[in-house]
Design an enzyme around this catalytic site. Structure first.
Site, short mmCIF file in Angstrom:
data_model
loop_
_atom_site.label_atom_id
_atom_site.label_comp_id
_atom_site.label_asym_id
_atom_site.label_seq_id
_atom_site.Cartn_x
_atom_site.Cartn_y
_atom_site.Cartn_z
NE ARG A 1 0.87 51.08 62.09
CZ ARG A 1 0.06 50.05 61.85
NH1 ARG A 1 -1.09 49.95 62.50
NH2 ARG A 1 0.41 49.12 60.96
CG HIS B 1 1.82 57.27 60.45
ND1 HIS B 1 1.35 58.03 59.40
CD2 HIS B 1 3.11 57.64 60.66
CE1 HIS B 1 2.33 58.84 58.98
NE2 HIS B 1 3.40 58.63 59.74
CG ASN C 1 4.57 61.44 55.60
OD1 ASN C 1 3.99 60.46 56.05
ND2 ASN C 1 5.57 62.03 56.23
CG PHE D 1 10.80 60.72 64.68
CD1 PHE D 1 10.10 61.53 63.79
CD2 PHE D 1 10.19 59.56 65.12
CE1 PHE D 1 8.83 61.18 63.33
CE2 PHE D 1 8.92 59.20 64.68
CZ PHE D 1 8.24 60.01 63.78
NE ARG E 1 10.78 57.11 57.48
CZ ARG E 1 10.23 57.05 56.26
NH1 ARG E 1 10.89 57.51 55.21
NH2 ARG E 1 9.04 56.51 56.10
CE1 TYR F 1 7.78 53.47 59.18
CE2 TYR F 1 9.78 54.61 59.81
CZ TYR F 1 8.50 54.64 59.27
OH TYR F 1 7.96 55.81 58.83
NE ARG G 1 1.43 49.03 66.54
CZ ARG G 1 0.85 48.32 65.57
NH1 ARG G 1 1.56 47.82 64.58
NH2 ARG G 1 -0.45 48.09 65.61
#
Length: 706
Positions: free
Chosen positions: A83, A86, A159, A172, A369, A373, A380
């Site tokens: 990642r 995180h 968070n 970001f 977001r 994501y 990934r």
């Protein structure tokens, strides 16, 4: 005489010739952006790199924003397979149960059916460090929740701070690039105490509030079991009548909030870099299941504009004095993972995973977001079928016409992979929102605005809430914020960046804070800065960690120090008391071998004092016995007491061990208890552990080397 670089370049040495030819080949790939315009990867010049394209200043982000999409897509795919943020995480399984009455503001089944237990998977993480970094670094913690509901998977990704560093998702990649290790050295790891981070945040005032949280004790929690969580963004909830409200999510630990001291955090990074993940695993294995209460701040649509900040601004929080938190349920983590890679590493969270009864707002950070994501998981986890990995699969049936792709596990029946169709009787088919267990329907929000790259003026105040946060802290918490800024900025090599942070950011937050930091860094604040009158703020009582005390000492750890000829009765008394309180008492001897009691019986040790340092425990008990001279010769034992004292922990010295306070040069206080019999001080020790630290000792402890 040493040859210069230019002289070496002109020699005929074969090795240097080859080296120079290689450099010439690489020149075609080198990029120097000095004096160049900012462009897309296709060479199109960018006129605004600060704002995504929206439908009006407060409208949703538009899909046609090719500049945002290119920038975010490239950023999402920069690291594989770890990642990007995180990366360092730990997770556990649990269950959620809703409280009665939630149907008045949502139709989500898992929030309205009080008889249902919804399975969950929760992942805690640091933000900036890689998988191999330490748990206890100064950092915001991620708190991601996956609910396996009967209506589909719902991900609530948050968070342990209620605000973020930027307002618009297009920034970001810039923020994370600045936060990560510097590109020429890959240093520092898992820290923001370096030039690029402070260069960015000192130039971008909207980061001021979140940086304040990162400089506070919130960024060095004692463990994951005692952190608060926040959804950060503003969401909507919609009830069965189609009525919508804005909501901010909160989850509050029933164990209370606790923190590390900075010295503890640094020592734990070396002593036990897995401290947080070990603590969570051990707590669940021992049956000390951590629990949280889930709540929401509810704002009717009619009240959207009644505050002096914008609900859509992710750098702002709603003080609980203005909108109290309404509890809507609770969850407990009661099962550890069986395989870290299969579960913790492969779990894929995404704010776009919502269910009927929950929807988005036009928060520009949330809008980014929702896209980012899923885009990240594609690289990934190897393609579009990451939802078929067991940890990501919904518990309810899922059917659609998506086929093939990398890692496809399903064997689809039927010939039609399109809709409508007549070959397979049009299955799977749409479900109307009005039907029982109906389909998802986006909230029918009216949108009317020009396509524009611009921030709403209501996003422009970057300092008032940062000041609110600082003013809401207790004096010792404020002192820690000052020390954190000094430590972090002392690592910044470029003095002008230090000065900019103090003069342009801190002076606009709080002049007392700015002056304290400036004095310790040797920075002079001009008189015109000191004469500025900053607006007054009303502190919030629900911001300080002191607002969330622990109700008991369940799961707390007590170190019980013993030596040969120890008093067996007091050892037994401590262990019995800890068991009754659901705390954990561990007997630590000079070596792993048992010690002998004063009657000659063996006293088994759970560990040795040198291997299990005081930073791992919440309190220390030194048991008495016919061994005072032995203890005075034991440097490890003496250091154990001194270190626990410096870290403001409760200390019990039984029998003749009470003399250690004076012999070690310490000052007796409310946190140093002594008696012949442990039972006589047990209740007082419990109260001290519940308070977590002896904060009144801090000014004295800072003068003692630990």
């Amino acid at each position: 005489m040493k040859e210069t670089k230019s002289e070496l370049a002109g020699t005929d040495r074969p090795d240097l010739k080859n080296h120079n030819e290689k450099n010439a080949q690489l020149d075609a790939y080198r990029r120097d952006a000095t004096g160049q315009a900012l462009t897309t990867n296709q060479g199109v010049k960018i006129s605004d790199n600060q704002n995504s394209l929206k439908a009006g200043t407060r409208g949703g982000t538009l899909l046609e924003d090719f500049i945002f999409q290119e920038k975010m897509t490239h950023f999402d795919h920069e690291r594989i397979p770890e990642r990007i943020v995180h990366a360092r995480g730990v997770a556990a399984h649990g269950v959620f149960k809703a409280y009665p009455g939630n149907e008045r503001f949502t139709k989500a089944g898992f929030l309205t059916d009080t008889e249902r237990e919804t399975p969950m998977f929760v992942r805690f993480s640091t933000v900036q460090g890689p998988r191999g970094s330490a748990d206890t670094v100064r950092d915001i913690r991620g708190f991601a929740m996956k609910f396996y509901t009967q209506e589909g998977v719902y991900d609530l990704v948050g968070n342990n701070a209620p605000v973020f560093f930027i307002q618009d998702g297009i920034k970001f990649p810039d923020f994370v690039h600045a936060m990560k290790p510097e590109p020429h050295t890959e240093i520092p790891t898992a820290q923001t105490a370096h030039d690029t981070f402070w260069d960015f945040v000192s130039l971008v005032p909207e980061t001021a509030h979140a940086v304040m949280w990162a400089m506070s004790d919130r960024a060095i929690p004692r463990n994951f079991r005692s952190i608060q969580g926040f959804g950060v963004n503003t969401f909507r909830m919609i009830n069965a009548d189609g009525e919508a409200v804005f909501v901010k999510f909160h989850w509050t630990p029933k164990q209370g909030l606790t923190q590390l001291t900075w010295d503890e955090a640094q020592k734990l990074a070396g002593r036990d870099p897995d401290f947080h993940r070990r603590d969570l695993y051990d707590a669940i294995e021992s049956g000390n299941y951590p629990e949280w209460e889930l709540g929401v701040q509810i704002v009717p649509e009619a009240d959207e504009h009644k505050f002096d900040f914008d609900l859509l601004d992710a750098t702002k929080l709603i003080p609980e004095e203005l909108v109290p938190v309404t509890p809507i349920g609770s969850f407990v983590l009661n099962r550890n993972v069986e395989n870290f890679f299969a579960e913790t590493e492969q779990v894929a969270f995404c704010p776009a995973h919502i269910v009927p009864g929950i929807d988005f707002s036009n928060d520009p950070l949330l809008q980014a977001r929702v896209f980012s994501y899923t885009d990240t998981q594609l690289i990934r986890l190897g393609g579009p079928n990451f939802h078929q990995i067991p940890i990501n699969q919904p518990v309810c049936p899922f059917h659609n016409n998506q086929r093939d792709g990398y890692h496809q596990r399903a064997i689809h029946r039927g010939q039609a992979s399109y809709e409508p169709n007549s070959i397979d009787n049009n299955w799977p088919t749409e479900t109307t929102p009005a039907a029982s267990n109906g389909g998802f329907e986006s909230y029918a929000e009216r949108i009317d605005g020009r396509k524009i790259r611009e921030r709403s003026p209501s996003f422009s105040d970057h300092f008032t809430q940062a000041r609110l946060y600082y003013r809401s802290l207790t004096p010792y918490e404020q002192r820690h914020v000052v020390n954190a800024y000094v430590f972090e900025l002392s690592k910044v090599q470029r003095l002008y960046i230090r000065e900019r942070e103090v003069l342009e950011i801190l002076c606009n937050i709080d002049l007392d804070l700015a002056q304290q930091v400036a004095i310790k860094l040797g920075i002079v604040i001009p008189p015109e800065k000191l004469n500025v009158e900053l607006p007054e703020v009303t502190p919030s009582k629900r911001i300080s960690l002191e607002a969330f005390p622990a109700p008991d000492i369940k799961g707390k750890k007590i170190a019980v120090l013993v030596h040969d000829k120890v008093n067996q009765a007091n050892v037994d008394a401590v262990l019995a008391w800890a068991k009754e309180e659901s705390a954990i008492a561990e007997v630590l001897a000079p070596t792993p071998a048992p010690v002998l009691s004063s009657s000659g019986a063996e006293v088994m040790a759970d560990g040795m004092q040198r291997g299990e340092p005081s930073v791992l425990y919440d309190a220390v008990v030194m048991v008495d016995g016919d061994n005072y001279d032995q203890v005075l010769k034991d440097g490890t034992a003496k250091h154990y007491i001194i270190e626990a004292y410096v870290h403001l922990k409760p200390i019990v010295l039984l029998g003749e061990k009470a003399d250690l306070i004076n012999s070690l040069g310490l000052v007796a206080d409310e946190g140093t208890l002594s008696h012949q019999d442990f039972k006589s001080v047990a209740m007082e020790l419990k109260q001290l552990i519940m308070k977590h630290r002896v904060w009144a000792r801090e000014p004295v402890s800072e003068m003692i080397p630990g």
